[in-house]
Write a protein that holds these residues in place. Structure first.
Motif, PDB file in Angstrom:
ATOM      1  N   ASP A 197     -33.724  22.177  -3.424  1.00 20.92           N
ATOM      2  CA  ASP A 197     -33.878  22.516  -4.616  1.00 20.92           C
ATOM      3  C   ASP A 197     -33.327  21.347  -5.606  1.00 20.92           C
ATOM      4  OD1 ASP A 197     -34.151  23.806  -7.116  1.00 20.92           O
ATOM      5  OD2 ASP A 197     -32.591  24.939  -6.887  1.00 20.92           O
ATOM      6  N   LYS A 198     -33.918  20.824  -6.175  1.00 21.44           N
ATOM      7  CA  LYS A 198     -33.470  19.507  -7.083  1.00 21.44           C
ATOM      8  C   LYS A 198     -33.156  19.791  -8.392  1.00 21.44           C
ATOM      9  CE  LYS A 198     -35.714  16.269  -4.041  1.00 21.44           C
ATOM     10  NZ  LYS A 198     -36.137  14.806  -3.857  1.00 21.44           N
ATOM     11  N   THR A 199     -33.260  20.924  -8.694  1.00 25.73           N
ATOM     12  CA  THR A 199     -32.935  21.259 -10.126  1.00 25.73           C
ATOM     13  C   THR A 199     -31.368  21.472 -10.438  1.00 25.73           C
ATOM     14  OG1 THR A 199     -33.121  23.751  -9.781  1.00 25.73           O
ATOM     15  CG2 THR A 199     -35.002  22.559 -10.522  1.00 25.73           C
ATOM     16  N   PRO A 200     -30.681  20.850 -11.153  1.00 24.72           N
ATOM     17  CA  PRO A 200     -29.329  21.021 -11.319  1.00 24.72           C
ATOM     18  C   PRO A 200     -28.834  22.452 -11.837  1.00 24.72           C
ATOM     19  CG  PRO A 200     -30.118  19.937 -13.370  1.00 24.72           C
ATOM     20  CD  PRO A 200     -31.354  20.139 -12.499  1.00 24.72           C
ATOM     21  N   PRO A 201     -27.581  22.934 -11.370  1.00 19.59           N
ATOM     22  CA  PRO A 201     -27.120  24.116 -11.501  1.00 19.59           C
ATOM     23  C   PRO A 201     -26.926  24.336 -13.124  1.00 19.59           C
ATOM     24  CG  PRO A 201     -25.331  22.919 -10.551  1.00 19.59           C
ATOM     25  CD  PRO A 201     -26.614  22.016 -10.617  1.00 19.59           C
ATOM     26  N   PRO A 202     -27.161  25.552 -13.752  1.00 18.55           N
ATOM     27  CA  PRO A 202     -27.157  25.851 -15.124  1.00 18.55           C
ATOM     28  C   PRO A 202     -25.743  25.505 -15.522  1.00 18.55           C
ATOM     29  CG  PRO A 202     -27.233  27.868 -14.028  1.00 18.55           C
ATOM     30  CD  PRO A 202     -27.420  26.719 -12.914  1.00 18.55           C
ATOM     31  N   LYS A 203     -25.607  25.024 -16.721  1.00 19.80           N
ATOM     32  CA  LYS A 203     -24.302  24.641 -17.467  1.00 19.80           C
ATOM     33  C   LYS A 203     -23.669  25.959 -17.606  1.00 19.80           C
ATOM     34  CE  LYS A 203     -25.510  20.159 -18.927  1.00 19.80           C
ATOM     35  NZ  LYS A 203     -25.393  19.184 -20.089  1.00 19.80           N
ATOM     36  N   LYS A 204     -22.253  26.251 -17.676  1.00 26.34           N
ATOM     37  CA  LYS A 204     -21.563  27.413 -18.227  1.00 26.34           C
ATOM     38  C   LYS A 204     -21.603  27.231 -19.559  1.00 26.34           C
ATOM     39  CE  LYS A 204     -18.460  27.541 -13.859  1.00 26.34           C
ATOM     40  NZ  LYS A 204     -17.319  27.468 -13.515  1.00 26.34           N
ATOM     41  N   ALA A 205     -21.472  28.479 -20.074  1.00 27.01           N
ATOM     42  CA  ALA A 205     -21.667  28.537 -21.672  1.00 27.01           C
ATOM     43  C   ALA A 205     -20.213  28.085 -22.055  1.00 27.01           C
ATOM     44  CB  ALA A 205     -21.930  29.912 -22.279  1.00 27.01           C
ATOM     45  N   LYS A 206     -20.045  27.472 -23.232  1.00 31.75           N
ATOM     46  CA  LYS A 206     -18.706  27.270 -23.719  1.00 31.75           C
ATOM     47  C   LYS A 206     -18.005  28.424 -24.069  1.00 31.75           C
ATOM     48  CE  LYS A 206     -19.524  22.598 -25.090  1.00 31.75           C
ATOM     49  NZ  LYS A 206     -19.352  21.567 -26.611  1.00 31.75           N
ATOM     50  N   ALA A 207     -16.721  28.519 -23.827  1.00 34.35           N
ATOM     51  CA  ALA A 207     -15.801  29.753 -24.289  1.00 34.35           C
ATOM     52  C   ALA A 207     -15.582  29.521 -25.730  1.00 34.35           C
ATOM     53  CB  ALA A 207     -14.508  29.413 -23.523  1.00 34.35           C
ATOM     54  N   ASP A 208     -15.258  30.723 -26.187  1.00 30.17           N
ATOM     55  CA  ASP A 208     -15.215  30.971 -27.794  1.00 30.17           C
ATOM     56  C   ASP A 208     -14.067  29.720 -28.084  1.00 30.17           C
ATOM     57  OD1 ASP A 208     -16.842  32.782 -28.100  1.00 30.17           O
ATOM     58  OD2 ASP A 208     -15.332  34.541 -27.901  1.00 30.17           O
ATOM     59  N   LYS A 209     -14.171  29.177 -29.419  1.00 35.03           N
ATOM     60  CA  LYS A 209     -13.256  28.272 -29.952  1.00 35.03           C
ATOM     61  C   LYS A 209     -11.964  28.900 -29.994  1.00 35.03           C
ATOM     62  CE  LYS A 209     -16.429  26.396 -33.360  1.00 35.03           C
ATOM     63  NZ  LYS A 209     -16.695  26.081 -34.808  1.00 35.03           N
ATOM     64  N   LYS A 210     -10.957  28.110 -29.723  1.00 33.71           N
ATOM     65  CA  LYS A 210      -9.328  28.611 -29.767  1.00 33.71           C
ATOM     66  C   LYS A 210      -8.984  28.810 -31.201  1.00 33.71           C
ATOM     67  CE  LYS A 210      -7.992  24.988 -26.491  1.00 33.71           C
ATOM     68  NZ  LYS A 210      -7.064  24.024 -26.163  1.00 33.71           N
ATOM     69  N   PRO A 211      -8.145  29.929 -31.143  1.00 28.88           N
ATOM     70  CA  PRO A 211      -7.735  30.363 -32.387  1.00 28.88           C
ATOM     71  C   PRO A 211      -7.006  29.311 -33.271  1.00 28.88           C
ATOM     72  CG  PRO A 211      -6.471  31.330 -30.684  1.00 28.88           C
ATOM     73  CD  PRO A 211      -7.352  30.540 -29.972  1.00 28.88           C
TER      74      PRO A 211
END
Length: 119
Positions: free
Chosen positions: A24-38
């Motif tokens: 499988d030569k497809t890269p793993p999916p990127k993780k979604a960015k966490a919510d912005k810091k308060p």
């Protein structure tokens, strides 16, 4: 003559052909960015039950004095702030004084004022 790249490709393709498992030569999916810091005021409120906004005093446009508790000790924090993503955040430029240092500064205010007048 064959180049190093073509030899490397040939070696890679021959090794992948001998494998029994599909590659499988497809890269793993990127993780979604966490919510912005308060924001600074939200972080301060979240870390303490007191309303820290009442303990923050503006000296100039982006410079504040903040009285807060850090590791169980009361500190007077004089710091430059910056704006990022619509939030005002504390910068690296600044100083935190413990109560001993703060009291020493207060007792020297008259001497400091006299030194300023010399200029």
């Amino acid at each position: 003559m064959s180049s190093k790249k073509s030899r490397a490709r040939a070696a890679a393709s021959s090794s992948s052909e001998s494998d029994s498992e599909p590659v499988d030569k497809t890269p793993p999916p990127k993780k979604a960015k966490a919510d912005k810091k308060p924001s600074a005021s939200n972080r301060a409120t979240a870390s303490s039950n007191q309303d820290n906004d009442s303990n923050m005093f503006q000296l100039s446009k982006m410079r504040f004095v903040n009285v807060r508790e850090f590791r169980g000790k009361v500190m007077v924090d004089i710091r430059e702030y910056y704006e990022a993503d619509g939030d005002i955040r504390p910068g690296k430029k600044g100083i935190s004084l413990n109560m001993e240092q703060w009291n020493a500064l207060k007792h020297r205010i008259d001497e400091i004022d006299e030194a300023i007048k010399q200029f």
